[in-house]
Scaffold this motif. Structure first.
Motif, short mmCIF file in Angstrom:
data_model
loop_
_atom_site.label_atom_id
_atom_site.label_comp_id
_atom_site.label_asym_id
_atom_site.label_seq_id
_atom_site.Cartn_x
_atom_site.Cartn_y
_atom_site.Cartn_z
N GLY A 1 -6.79 22.75 10.35
CA GLY A 1 -6.36 23.97 9.78
C GLY A 1 -5.01 23.76 9.16
O GLY A 1 -4.45 24.89 8.24
N THR A 2 -4.33 22.97 9.57
CA THR A 2 -2.71 22.59 9.19
C THR A 2 -2.76 21.80 8.06
O THR A 2 -3.22 20.59 8.11
N GLU A 3 -2.33 22.15 6.81
CA GLU A 3 -2.18 21.17 5.70
C GLU A 3 -0.79 20.56 5.45
O GLU A 3 -0.22 21.40 5.61
N ILE A 4 -0.87 19.41 5.25
CA ILE A 4 0.30 18.55 5.23
C ILE A 4 0.19 17.59 3.64
O ILE A 4 -0.77 17.07 3.34
N PHE B 1 0.87 -1.31 -0.03
CA PHE B 1 -0.07 0.04 -0.08
C PHE B 1 0.87 1.25 0.09
O PHE B 1 1.12 1.65 1.11
N THR B 2 1.29 1.63 -1.21
CA THR B 2 2.26 2.99 -1.32
C THR B 2 1.74 4.07 -1.91
O THR B 2 2.52 5.14 -1.86
N THR B 3 0.37 4.15 -2.32
CA THR B 3 0.11 5.36 -2.85
C THR B 3 -0.01 6.46 -1.66
O THR B 3 -0.08 6.09 -0.58
N SER B 4 -0.06 7.68 -2.16
CA SER B 4 0.03 8.89 -1.20
C SER B 4 -1.36 8.88 -0.20
O SER B 4 -1.28 8.95 0.81
N CYS B 5 -2.58 8.22 -0.79
CA CYS B 5 -3.75 8.00 -0.07
C CYS B 5 -3.69 7.08 1.10
O CYS B 5 -3.87 7.18 2.27
N ASP B 6 -3.12 5.69 0.66
CA ASP B 6 -2.86 4.78 1.64
C ASP B 6 -1.89 5.21 2.60
O ASP B 6 -2.10 4.85 3.75
N VAL B 7 -0.96 5.59 2.34
CA VAL B 7 0.15 6.22 3.24
C VAL B 7 -0.42 6.99 4.16
O VAL B 7 -0.26 6.96 5.70
N ALA B 8 -1.35 8.02 3.65
CA ALA B 8 -1.75 9.08 4.79
C ALA B 8 -2.76 8.40 5.52
O ALA B 8 -2.82 8.63 6.95
N SER C 1 5.41 15.70 10.69
CA SER C 1 4.69 16.90 10.57
C SER C 1 3.13 16.60 11.06
O SER C 1 2.38 17.21 11.67
N VAL C 2 2.86 15.30 10.72
CA VAL C 2 1.38 14.88 11.15
C VAL C 2 1.40 14.92 12.76
O VAL C 2 0.31 15.36 13.25
N SER C 3 2.44 14.35 13.39
CA SER C 3 2.49 14.18 14.85
C SER C 3 2.48 15.84 15.39
O SER C 3 1.71 15.78 16.31
N GLU C 4 3.21 16.66 14.90
CA GLU C 4 3.22 17.89 15.27
C GLU C 4 2.00 18.52 15.25
O GLU C 4 1.35 19.17 16.23
N ALA C 5 0.94 18.27 14.00
CA ALA C 5 -0.08 19.00 13.56
C ALA C 5 -1.31 18.35 14.76
O ALA C 5 -2.33 19.11 15.35
N LEU C 6 -1.08 17.17 15.04
CA LEU C 6 -2.02 16.46 15.80
C LEU C 6 -1.87 16.97 17.44
O LEU C 6 -3.19 16.99 17.99
N GLN C 7 -0.82 17.14 17.71
CA GLN C 7 -0.42 17.67 19.17
C GLN C 7 -0.88 18.89 19.27
O GLN C 7 -1.55 19.32 20.22
N LYS C 8 -0.70 19.95 18.02
CA LYS C 8 -1.25 21.00 18.12
C LYS C 8 -2.79 21.37 18.26
O LYS C 8 -3.59 21.96 18.98
#
Length: 593
Positions: free
Chosen positions: A424-427, A389-396, A450-457
């Motif tokens: 509100g944070t786009e990655i 599962f390597t597509t950007s959708c599957d990864v996200a 980046s995802v971890s930082e946005a989730l914590q925020k």
């Protein structure tokens, strides 16, 4: 259907069991506990084993492969049922027992001494999967023999009660594996220094080599089990049939090639075992997975809470087995499936709100959106380990699901790379199949960070959030930490323990009477073969793939609870099929050809 003369020593079905018969049943149960212990060790240590045998992959990928190797053992269980079921009907229950326990014990020991990927390369994961397959084949032949052996010794009016002792063995085997792992880990990490791995990373001693100890000591359990089973006698029903020359010469074709018998197996699978399996795996394995992986409760706390729920709830097997001798098997099994299906959603939400309040709040209040090309989003279920599962959708989606994030999906134009918007944070996500060189490591790490930082925020808690339930231990105290097992007397912990114990009681209701019910479905001459296949298809496939299926459903929908629809729908199907198509059997004479 013809009947055979009932031997004198079992003709009076109202008498209490003799001391010798109780000894035989105890011996059978103890051996089966050890076999389940062997099987569950891998599941409990899958993440650590993944780091040893799939180290060539990134962490997320190797964890998936490790869990799929665990699933491989479930995949082959029905084939073990066919092989050993046939053997049990041809040569006897006792000798089949000896074969299955030997294969299981030897395979488990070999996992403990198997060189890791760093030593022998790709041969390591191949050998590991081979041993897992051997374990699954052995387990496929174990349960049917144990259930039948006990049932064919038990007084008719107490068959449910006596076979319920066998039903406790899976739970006790899981409990034993958790306790051994827990205290081996504490002792090793307290007394031995961290180890520098080939990658340069430092890991605790248990993760480096101590995990092998529970596997290696299983050879002692194998010796005990073999000794116990060598003392056992063949079941009276099989012995009598052998003397009369009434054994089946082709149990496979007789059990599944004739519709009158094949339909019994089909109704048993869909009308009892499938629902029993998903309730069992939800109550014991998915609950453990949910606490650890979804709610981010630390391993020691998870193991202690699960262990206590198993200790408190295990008596339910005997209670419901006893009750099934009085009111029947169907009301208890189908009732357990129905109650579980109706209460799983509110109970798992309460579990989330209690064990990790900040996570529950963030799931309710934070808006997370995945904008993706729908053609690039897969249903991430892969029991064979062949898909990537390597597509950007599957990864996200996989990353968000592993972080217990609730999200919605918005369609994007074809060919668009997926983007994740968290409060509100786009990655921007990435396509893993197009990464080369150093990007293979740096891009996934940067995206995850980046995802971890946005989730914590946005309010999602970290692993060390003080609100997450925790039983704190002092690593330097070693085995003195055993006293921390009793640190459960707070409102938060007792509430969680009550929920987990209720899950276990659901398990005991559906699983306690199932051995007696399945034994009563099939005539003696094909009983081992006929019983084993529906049981292991139900528990090996319907139940064994539950965590992988639930994860794929969560990742596909962005709803942390959506995976529960899998056990709920299967349990409700069983209630309907069982009510209309499965006969009540608790008064049947099982001494039939």
């Amino acid at each position: 259907m013809s009947s055979i003369p009932i031997p004198a020593n079992v003709a009076s079905r109202s008498r209490p069991m003799t001391r010798e018969e109780k000894k035989v049943i105890l011996a059978s149960s103890v051996g089966t506990v050890f076999e389940w212990y062997d099987f569950y060790l891998y599941g409990s240590l899958a993440v650590i084993i993944g780091a040893q045998f799939f180290s060539q992959y990134p962490e997320a990928t190797r964890n998936v492969f490790a869990l799929l190797a665990f699933a491989a053992g479930f995949l082959v269980r029905p084939f073990g049922a066919l092989v050993f079921g046939r053997l049990g009907d041809l040569v006897g229950r006792k000798y089949t027992f000896l074969i299955t326990i030997t294969i299981m014990g030897a395979s488990t020991f070999l996992v403990g001494v198997l060189p890791a990927y760093a030593s022998i390369g790709v041969a390591a994961p191949i050998a590991l999967i081979t041993l897992r397959l051997a374990q699954g084949l052995a387990l496929g032949g174990e349960y049917g023999g144990a259930a039948i052996y006990v049932a064919e010794h038990a007084p008719q009016h107490r068959r449910g009660f006596y076979t319920s002792f066998i039903q406790t063995t899976a739970t006790l085997g899981l409990l034993l594996s958790l306790v051994v792992i827990m205290f081996t880990q504490i002792y090793v990490n307290a007394n031995y220094p961290e180890v520098v791995m080939a990658s340069g990373a430092k890991v605790p001693a248990f993760a480096a080599w101590g995990w092998r100890i529970p596997f290696i000591v299983s050879v002692l359990l194998l010796a005990v089990s073999l000794y116990i089973r060598l003392q056992m006698k063949e079941s009276p029903a099989f012995t009598r049939m052998k003397q009369e020359g009434a054994l089946s010469k082709a149990p496979l074709s007789e059990a599944f090639g004739q519709w009158k018998n094949a339909r019994i197996a089909l109704f048993a699978l869909l009308g009892m075992v499938a629902g029993q399996a998903v309730v069992w795996y939800t109550g014991q394995f998915y609950a453990l997975f949910y606490l650890r992986s979804v709610l981010k409760v630390d391993q020691f706390t998870t193991n202690v809470l699960i262990a206590w729920s198993l200790i408190i709830g295990t008596g339910g097997f005997l209670l419901f087995g006893w009750l099934s001798d009085r009111i029947g098997r169907k009301p208890i099994i189908l009732g357990g499936c129905l109650v579980a299906a109706l209460t799983y959603f509110p109970l798992f939400e309460l579990l989330t709100a209690t064990a990790n309040p900040a996570l529950h709040q963030a799931q309710q209040s934070t808006t997370t959106v995945v904008t993706a090309d729908p053609q690039k989003c897969s249903f991430q279920f892969n029991p064979t380990g062949t898909a990537k599962f390597t597509t950007s959708c599957d990864v996200a989606k996989a990353l968000l699901a592993r972080n217990s994030v609730n999200y919605t999906t918005v369609d994007a134009p074809a060919g668009t790379l997926t983007k994740v918007t968290i409060g509100g944070t786009e990655i921007q996500a990435y396509d893993a199949s197009k990464l080369t060189g150093e990007d293979v490591k740096t891009v996934p790490a940067a995206f995850s960070r980046s995802v971890s930082e946005a989730l914590q925020k946005a309010g999602y808690p970290g692993a060390n959030d003080p609100g997450i339930v925790r039983i704190a231990i002092e690593p330097q105290d070693g085995l003195w930490n055993v006293g921390k097992m009793f640190d459960i007397f707070s409102a938060q912990k007792l509430t969680i323990l009550a929920i987990l114990t209720l899950f276990v009681l659901y398990v005991t209701a559906v699983y306690g009477p199932i051995a007696a019910a399945l034994t009563e479905f099939f005539p003696t001459r094909i009983r081992y073969t006929g019983l084993s296949l529906p049981y292991h298809i139900g528990n090996g496939w319907f139940g064994g793939f539950l965590p992988a299926t639930a994860f794929a459903m969560v990742a596909a929908t962005g709803d942390s609870y959506f995976g529960l629809w899998y056990p709920v729908s299967i349990a409700l199907m069983t209630v309907v099929v069982g009510f209309f198509l499965v006969p009540e059997t608790y008064k049947r004479d099982i001494f039939r050809t």
